[in-house]
Enzyme design. Structure first.
Site, PDB file in Angstrom:
ATOM      1  N   SER A   1      -6.447   4.554   8.561  1.00  0.00           N
ATOM      2  CA  SER A   1      -7.127   4.252   7.292  1.00  0.00           C
ATOM      3  C   SER A   1      -6.424   3.100   6.572  1.00  0.00           C
ATOM      4  O   SER A   1      -7.051   2.111   6.173  1.00  0.00           O
ATOM      5  CB  SER A   1      -7.123   5.517   6.417  1.00  0.00           C
ATOM      6  OG  SER A   1      -7.422   5.217   5.082  1.00  0.00           O
TER       7      SER A   1
ATOM      8  N   ARG B   1     -13.098  12.712   4.605  1.00  0.00           N
ATOM      9  CA  ARG B   1     -11.826  13.442   4.723  1.00  0.00           C
ATOM     10  C   ARG B   1     -11.481  14.129   3.422  1.00  0.00           C
ATOM     11  O   ARG B   1     -10.974  15.248   3.402  1.00  0.00           O
ATOM     12  CB  ARG B   1     -10.702  12.477   5.118  1.00  0.00           C
ATOM     13  CG  ARG B   1     -10.762  12.050   6.569  1.00  0.00           C
ATOM     14  CD  ARG B   1      -9.854  10.884   6.838  1.00  0.00           C
ATOM     15  NE  ARG B   1      -8.485  11.130   6.472  1.00  0.00           N
ATOM     16  CZ  ARG B   1      -7.648  10.194   6.008  1.00  0.00           C
ATOM     17  NH1 ARG B   1      -8.054   8.948   5.846  1.00  0.00           N
ATOM     18  NH2 ARG B   1      -6.416  10.492   5.710  1.00  0.00           N
TER      19      ARG B   1
ATOM     20  N   HIS C   1       0.839  -1.194   0.000  1.00  0.00           N
ATOM     21  CA  HIS C   1       0.000   0.000   0.000  1.00  0.00           C
ATOM     22  C   HIS C   1       0.872   1.240   0.000  1.00  0.00           C
ATOM     23  O   HIS C   1       1.896   1.290   0.657  1.00  0.00           O
ATOM     24  CB  HIS C   1      -0.914   0.018   1.226  1.00  0.00           C
ATOM     25  CG  HIS C   1      -2.154   0.840   1.023  1.00  0.00           C
ATOM     26  ND1 HIS C   1      -3.324   0.299   0.514  1.00  0.00           N
ATOM     27  CD2 HIS C   1      -2.405   2.149   1.223  1.00  0.00           C
ATOM     28  CE1 HIS C   1      -4.233   1.248   0.433  1.00  0.00           C
ATOM     29  NE2 HIS C   1      -3.701   2.385   0.855  1.00  0.00           N
TER      30      HIS C   1
ATOM     31  N   LYS D   1      -7.586  -1.211   6.617  1.00  0.00           N
ATOM     32  CA  LYS D   1      -7.870  -1.922   5.356  1.00  0.00           C
ATOM     33  C   LYS D   1      -6.960  -3.132   5.202  1.00  0.00           C
ATOM     34  O   LYS D   1      -7.382  -4.189   4.759  1.00  0.00           O
ATOM     35  CB  LYS D   1      -7.622  -0.999   4.164  1.00  0.00           C
ATOM     36  CG  LYS D   1      -8.719   0.000   3.906  1.00  0.00           C
ATOM     37  CD  LYS D   1      -8.583   0.614   2.526  1.00  0.00           C
ATOM     38  CE  LYS D   1      -7.513   1.655   2.404  1.00  0.00           C
ATOM     39  NZ  LYS D   1      -7.891   3.003   2.731  1.00  0.00           N
TER      40      LYS D   1
ATOM     41  N   ASP E   1     -13.740   2.873   7.255  1.00  0.00           N
ATOM     42  CA  ASP E   1     -12.728   3.649   6.527  1.00  0.00           C
ATOM     43  C   ASP E   1     -13.309   4.215   5.244  1.00  0.00           C
ATOM     44  O   ASP E   1     -13.033   5.352   4.875  1.00  0.00           O
ATOM     45  CB  ASP E   1     -11.491   2.801   6.209  1.00  0.00           C
ATOM     46  CG  ASP E   1     -10.530   3.571   5.308  1.00  0.00           C
ATOM     47  OD1 ASP E   1     -10.063   4.638   5.757  1.00  0.00           O
ATOM     48  OD2 ASP E   1     -10.291   3.162   4.170  1.00  0.00           O
TER      49      ASP E   1
HETATM   50  N1  URA Z   1      -4.335   5.943   1.466  1.00  0.00           N
HETATM   51  C1  URA Z   1      -5.296   5.440   2.272  1.00  0.00           C
HETATM   52  O1  URA Z   1      -5.745   4.324   2.091  1.00  0.00           O
HETATM   53  N2  URA Z   1      -5.730   6.195   3.263  1.00  0.00           N
HETATM   54  C2  URA Z   1      -5.268   7.429   3.508  1.00  0.00           C
HETATM   55  O2  URA Z   1      -5.703   8.042   4.442  1.00  0.00           O
HETATM   56  C3  URA Z   1      -4.265   7.944   2.670  1.00  0.00           C
HETATM   57  C4  URA Z   1      -3.813   7.178   1.655  1.00  0.00           C
END
Ligand code: URA
Length: 418
Positions: A182, A167, A81, A186, A160
């Site tokens: 966040s 956000r 990620h 995930k 999220d």
């Molecule tokens: N990527 C994400 O999944 N969440 C964030 O808050 C920022 C980048």
């Protein structure tokens, strides 16, 4: 317990306890707390921060707001990620390479956020590609072909999904507690037991300095440990956009080219760094240099390219677009950007380019907005390149001529030549 008291507590710089955080996440996910109340709390967190214990409680509450996938039958599943960037098509290149080397990749990606792009928006520019598959299909795909990339449509970390959209619309993205929770919620929900994080810094990243990026990385590694997921984080620069193309189908086209062996140097560096660590985590070799060689081999012998095609076909996408990228719909206007100055390009701020790309329609201003997958920017010249007067340094791909003309002007101002 009520949400007003919780908002007031955070507004007054007090620490939230586990029960209060769990109450907020549960009640916001099920719709009992309104968007405006959640926005107020998120803004209070953004301004006043959270300590480590609060961040861990927030992350775990978000991860448990929906299902937690159990991928243990698949062995060592690695996830990757990025904390976000401009022109960041790394997942589209990296995931097929890793899967082609026999390491299962089960990846849940996001949509564009603020001026940064999202892998799901990019994949959806391939006609037919389904990002909203069921949990069963997600697991079946990883089992059958070793790879699946999906959106946040499953019941995974639904808290999220709601907070992320909020956000984006309330300028509360650039916050360590909110980004860490966040991403890690995930990752925990999506089931991979090994996680590699690309933590970006610089103009086009949410963290503007290397120090802040390190702080975010440390926070996420601690959460990973707590959740029993081996987590590695790399810090990479996002001062200027990554690679040449910024925009959804434009980035898919660049990714396809990369998998055919034509990869920009800066993209290659990030792909190899992350990938060699993913292979190491998956138990495929401790020597990072050797891992990089294996990755390069699978680009050269086109196994990674074949894996991308398999992924696309398996999720309903039209593979003929990958085989012949000239089939992608083109923007109505492709306008050259010419510079009058001569010298070396010293700066090309990624954030500004991300904003121009959103202005052209490649991203969203409001959460329900549709994007235009064919618009964006192609950068011919980047930092360190020489320019002569009247050189074409970039092309704007626009569907609206007036917007295209304005984008040219804005881009001309962003190129700093000395
Ligand atoms: N990527 C994400 O999944 N969440 C964030 O808050 C920022 C980048």
């Amino acid at each position: 317990m009520n949400i007003q008291d919780i908002i007031a507590k955070k507004r007054d710089k007090q620490k939230l306890n586990k029960a209060e955080i769990e109450f907020f996440i549960k009640e916001y996910t099920n719709g009992s707390i309104a968007d405006y109340q959640a926005s107020a709390l998120i803004m209070a967190i953004y301004i006043n921060g959270m300590d480590e214990e609060e961040i861990a409680n927030l992350t775990l509450a978000m991860a448990h707001s929906g299902d937690i996938l159990d991928l243990s039958e698949l062995g060592n599943v690695v996830d990757k990620h990025s904390t976000g960037g401009v022109g960041d098509k790394v997942t589209l290149i990296l995931a097929p390479i890793i899967a082609s080397l026999g390491v299962p990749v089960a990846k849940m990606s996001g949509r564009g956020l603020g001026y940064t792009g999202g892998t799901i928006d990019k994949l959806e520019s391939i006609p037919g590609y389904r990002t909203d598959v069921s949990e069963e299909e997600f697991i079946r795909n990883v089992k059958n072909i070793g790879i699946s990339i999906i959106g946040q449509t499953l019941n995974l970390a639904p808290a999220d999904k709601k907070i992320y959209a909020l956000r984006d619309a309330t300028s509360t993205t650039e916050s360590i507690p909110l980004i860490a929770s966040s991403i890690m919620s995930k990752k925990i929900a999506a089931g991979a037991n090994k996680i590699v994080l690309d933590v970006t810094y610089g103009s086009g990243a949410f963290m503007k300095t290397k120090e802040r990026a390190q702080e975010l990385a440390d926070t996420m590694i601690k959460i990973g440990k707590l959740a029993n997921r081996k987590t590695v984080a790399l810090i990479t620069s996002m001062e200027q956009p990554l690679g040449k193309n910024v925009g959804n189908s434009l980035e898919v086209i660049e990714a396809v080219e990369a998998l055919k062996g034509n990869m920009a140097d800066d993209v290659k560096e990030v792909v190899l760094e992350l990938g060699s660590n993913m292979l190491k985590l998956a138990g495929k070799g401790d020597n990072l240099e050797e891992n990089k060689q294996k990755m390069l081999e699978n680009i050269q012998n086109e196994k990674a390219y074949a894996k991308l095609k398999e992924l696309v076909a398996n999720q309903g996408g039209d593979v003929s677009y990958i085989e012949d990228t000239s089939k992608f719909k083109k923007a109505k206007y492709i306008l050259p950007v010419v510079l009058e100055s001569e010298g070396i390009i010293k700066e090309l701020k990624a954030e500004e380019i991300g904003k121009i790309s959103v202005f052209l329609g490649a991203g969203r201003i409001k959460k329900e907005e549709k994007i235009e997958s064919e618009v964006g920017i192609v950068l011919n010249k980047k930092v360190g390149d020489k320019v002569r007067s009247r050189d074409i340094v970039a092309y704007i791909h626009a569907n609206d001529e007036e917007k295209g003309r304005e984008a040219i002007k804005r881009l001309q101002e962003i190129y700093v030549v000395k």
